[in-house]
Design a protein around this motif. Sequence first.
Motif, mmCIF file in Angstrom:
data_model
loop_
_atom_site.group_PDB
_atom_site.id
_atom_site.type_symbol
_atom_site.label_atom_id
_atom_site.label_comp_id
_atom_site.label_asym_id
_atom_site.label_seq_id
_atom_site.Cartn_x
_atom_site.Cartn_y
_atom_site.Cartn_z
ATOM 1 N N PRO A 1 -1.920 4.518 -12.042
ATOM 2 C CA PRO A 1 -3.094 3.806 -11.518
ATOM 3 C C PRO A 1 -2.681 2.907 -10.346
ATOM 4 O O PRO A 1 -1.528 2.472 -10.260
ATOM 5 N N THR A 2 -3.620 2.661 -9.464
ATOM 6 C CA THR A 2 -3.323 1.842 -8.285
ATOM 7 C C THR A 2 -2.703 0.508 -8.682
ATOM 8 O O THR A 2 -1.789 0.011 -8.029
ATOM 9 N N ALA A 3 -3.188 -0.048 -9.789
ATOM 10 C CA ALA A 3 -2.698 -1.364 -10.225
ATOM 11 C C ALA A 3 -1.220 -1.329 -10.602
ATOM 12 O O ALA A 3 -0.544 -2.363 -10.570
ATOM 13 N N ALA A 4 -0.715 -0.172 -10.929
ATOM 14 C CA ALA A 4 0.689 -0.084 -11.331
ATOM 15 C C ALA A 4 1.621 -0.353 -10.162
ATOM 16 O O ALA A 4 2.791 -0.714 -10.352
ATOM 17 N N TYR A 5 1.105 -0.182 -8.951
ATOM 18 C CA TYR A 5 1.944 -0.423 -7.772
ATOM 19 C C TYR A 5 1.878 -1.886 -7.315
ATOM 20 O O TYR A 5 2.691 -2.329 -6.514
ATOM 21 N N GLU A 6 0.874 -2.615 -7.816
ATOM 22 C CA GLU A 6 0.668 -3.993 -7.346
ATOM 23 C C GLU A 6 1.871 -4.910 -7.574
ATOM 24 O O GLU A 6 2.194 -5.728 -6.721
ATOM 25 N N PRO A 7 2.551 -4.818 -8.735
ATOM 26 C CA PRO A 7 3.696 -5.716 -8.950
ATOM 27 C C PRO A 7 4.768 -5.614 -7.866
ATOM 28 O O PRO A 7 5.560 -6.549 -7.679
ATOM 29 N N LEU A 8 4.806 -4.524 -7.135
ATOM 30 C CA LEU A 8 5.807 -4.381 -6.073
ATOM 31 C C LEU A 8 5.653 -5.469 -5.014
ATOM 32 O O LEU A 8 6.614 -5.861 -4.361
ATOM 33 N N ARG A 9 4.411 -5.968 -4.886
ATOM 34 C CA ARG A 9 4.145 -6.971 -3.849
ATOM 35 C C ARG A 9 4.888 -8.279 -4.105
ATOM 36 O O ARG A 9 5.021 -9.107 -3.205
ATOM 37 N N ARG A 10 5.348 -8.460 -5.335
ATOM 38 C CA ARG A 10 6.043 -9.716 -5.662
ATOM 39 C C ARG A 10 7.432 -9.770 -5.023
ATOM 40 O O ARG A 10 8.082 -10.794 -5.046
ATOM 41 N N TYR A 11 7.889 -8.677 -4.526
ATOM 42 C CA TYR A 11 9.262 -8.615 -3.996
ATOM 43 C C TYR A 11 9.221 -8.306 -2.498
ATOM 44 O O TYR A 11 9.161 -7.145 -2.086
ATOM 45 N N PRO A 12 9.264 -9.348 -1.691
ATOM 46 C CA PRO A 12 9.115 -9.164 -0.230
ATOM 47 C C PRO A 12 10.172 -8.231 0.359
ATOM 48 O O PRO A 12 9.887 -7.430 1.240
ATOM 49 N N ARG A 13 11.394 -8.355 -0.142
ATOM 50 C CA ARG A 13 12.443 -7.487 0.419
ATOM 51 C C ARG A 13 12.176 -6.019 0.101
ATOM 52 O O ARG A 13 12.420 -5.141 0.931
ATOM 53 N N LEU A 14 11.691 -5.803 -1.108
ATOM 54 C CA LEU A 14 11.376 -4.430 -1.514
ATOM 55 C C LEU A 14 10.235 -3.885 -0.663
ATOM 56 O O LEU A 14 10.258 -2.738 -0.204
ATOM 57 N N ILE A 15 9.238 -4.742 -0.434
ATOM 58 C CA ILE A 15 8.100 -4.321 0.389
ATOM 59 C C ILE A 15 8.566 -3.988 1.801
ATOM 60 O O ILE A 15 8.140 -2.999 2.404
ATOM 61 N N LYS A 16 9.508 -4.817 2.299
ATOM 62 C CA LYS A 16 10.032 -4.560 3.652
ATOM 63 C C LYS A 16 10.756 -3.211 3.679
ATOM 64 O O LYS A 16 10.555 -2.403 4.604
ATOM 65 N N ALA A 17 11.584 -2.989 2.656
ATOM 66 C CA ALA A 17 12.335 -1.728 2.591
ATOM 67 C C ALA A 17 11.381 -0.544 2.464
ATOM 68 O O ALA A 17 11.525 0.472 3.155
ATOM 69 N N VAL B 1 0.742 0.688 -1.665
ATOM 70 C CA VAL B 1 1.661 -0.431 -1.360
ATOM 71 C C VAL B 1 2.890 0.130 -0.642
ATOM 72 O O VAL B 1 3.536 1.037 -1.187
ATOM 73 N N PRO B 2 3.227 -0.387 0.531
ATOM 74 C CA PRO B 2 2.490 -1.367 1.342
ATOM 75 C C PRO B 2 1.267 -0.721 1.988
ATOM 76 O O PRO B 2 1.234 0.478 2.198
ATOM 77 N N GLU B 3 0.325 -1.587 2.303
ATOM 78 C CA GLU B 3 -0.914 -1.072 2.883
ATOM 79 C C GLU B 3 -0.674 -0.505 4.280
ATOM 80 O O GLU B 3 0.115 -1.051 5.039
ATOM 81 N N ARG B 4 -1.355 0.577 4.556
ATOM 82 C CA ARG B 4 -1.216 1.183 5.889
ATOM 83 C C ARG B 4 -2.618 1.512 6.416
ATOM 84 O O ARG B 4 -2.985 2.682 6.514
ATOM 85 N N PRO B 5 -3.376 0.466 6.745
ATOM 86 C CA PRO B 5 -4.749 0.716 7.196
ATOM 87 C C PRO B 5 -4.806 1.536 8.475
ATOM 88 O O PRO B 5 -5.817 2.173 8.755
ATOM 89 N N GLY B 6 -3.729 1.519 9.239
ATOM 90 C CA GLY B 6 -3.742 2.273 10.490
ATOM 91 C C GLY B 6 -3.472 3.747 10.317
ATOM 92 O O GLY B 6 -3.588 4.516 11.275
ATOM 93 N N PHE B 7 -3.095 4.113 9.110
ATOM 94 C CA PHE B 7 -2.790 5.528 8.870
ATOM 95 C C PHE B 7 -4.112 6.249 8.588
ATOM 96 O O PHE B 7 -4.497 6.464 7.450
#
Lengths: 271, 212
Positions: free
Chosen positions: A105-121, A180-186
């Motif tokens: 589910p989409t919500a399962a990916y939300e916890p990834l946002r807690r880790y900025p370095r992971l989001i950057k990677a 996650v991460p969001e890609r509205p431009g895609f």
Amino acid sequence: MNWWCFAQPGTAWTWQWQPLIGVWLAIVLLVWVYRRVLSRTDDSYESSRLRKSRRVAFALAIVLLWASLDWPLGPLGASYLASVHMVQFLVVGIAAPALLLLALPTAAYEPLRRYPRLIKALSDLTHPVSAFFIFNIVMTVTHWPGVVDLLMPTQMGSFVLDIAWMLGGLIFWWPLIVPVPERPGFHPLGKIAYLALNAFLIRPPFAMMIFSESPIYAIYELAPPPARDALNDQQLAGAVMKIGSAWIMFAAVLVIFRHWMLAESDRPESA
Amino acid sequence: MSYQIKPPLKLHSLAFALILFSSVSSCGIPADGDSVGELRGTVMEVPILKPDLVLTDMEGRLYDLRAETDGYLSLVFFGYTNCPDVCPVHMATLAGVFDELAPEVRDAMKVIFVSTDPERDTPDRLRQWLGAYHPSFLGLRGEMATINSALAEMKLPGVAVVPGQHGSGPNIGHPSAVLAFGRDGLARVRYPFGARRADWVNDLPLLLSESP
């Protein structure tokens, strides 16, 4: 007892069942992780139909993975028939990663946002351009004759190839499926172009499989029956790789197009 | 938040270089990467003389190996049609090689399969089995003592019969290499299990040109 299927040049094929413990453990691990993620995720906001679809996607991924890696397809593809090896590639490297990502589910990916370095990677790694190159490099390298002949005769090497396919597939599908991460431009058109480019791209291993006058993989060329004409089998493998992956990409294009059209029709008309 | 199509430059430069490299390097290389123009078979220090062997062919006629193959490049292999591994691989490889060779090279060669299991390898069985690979392949059979004597003459290990398991027929131990006898009747190169089609296609014209 073997834990993963691998090439055994010069060894005659037998229809005697053989257990592959590593495959079973991998399947059990996937099921366990999925159930754990679901138990920690509140997916009640999703419609029951969508939730059911996600579970079906996961079940399909598991069945496909199990069928393609376990006996008999596992050993046949690892050691005897390049065409079966390519069916495994379609499952492990393309179909199963998409289904596994869709199964959450989409919500399962939300916890990834807690880790900025992971989001950057993730942002870099799963950027459509990065994902395109990473996927194609992984697929090219893992089908390169020297690499295949070097890695396939060992259980660890064969396992590494399967993991590389799976990771490559996950990276490929991530920007299309995961929010996650969001890609509205895609834009959906960009997604369709991304898929179409992958469907039509001629990768070097495909060209070698189709156009080489001699078999390119030693393990399949030197495989006893049921392998027969290694060149015909290799050309069939090339066709399976190209046509199979193109159909999967085409199906994904249809899904994206449909979602796009539905989203457009739902959008309120501007005054 | 605006979305920028600006990928990490280093990663993509590397990726592009790799794909370019793989595209370029995939063109025109031999399948196994070996050099072209040198023999890829195992060159023997002491050549083997073609054995003085008179056997029976698939039509039941006597076949004098030396006389019948005189002037040809002869690829001689000792095996059996119930072999589960080495024999079918060699035969399938050679069949593919024949499809790839120039007609003049093909016409100057003979592939001889000498049965090490004459009881089960009847003429019909040999014709059927070999014919499935290539119509030009020739099967020979004879007494085991004759076969073993020829193998000993060539300093090759003799035939070993191992009883089969679970009611299956016996497994036959036999030399796993194909011997390439030149037109002069001497084998200077042998091809163990593992010889690939590209190796043969490279070597056979060389072998023909080396023994005019």
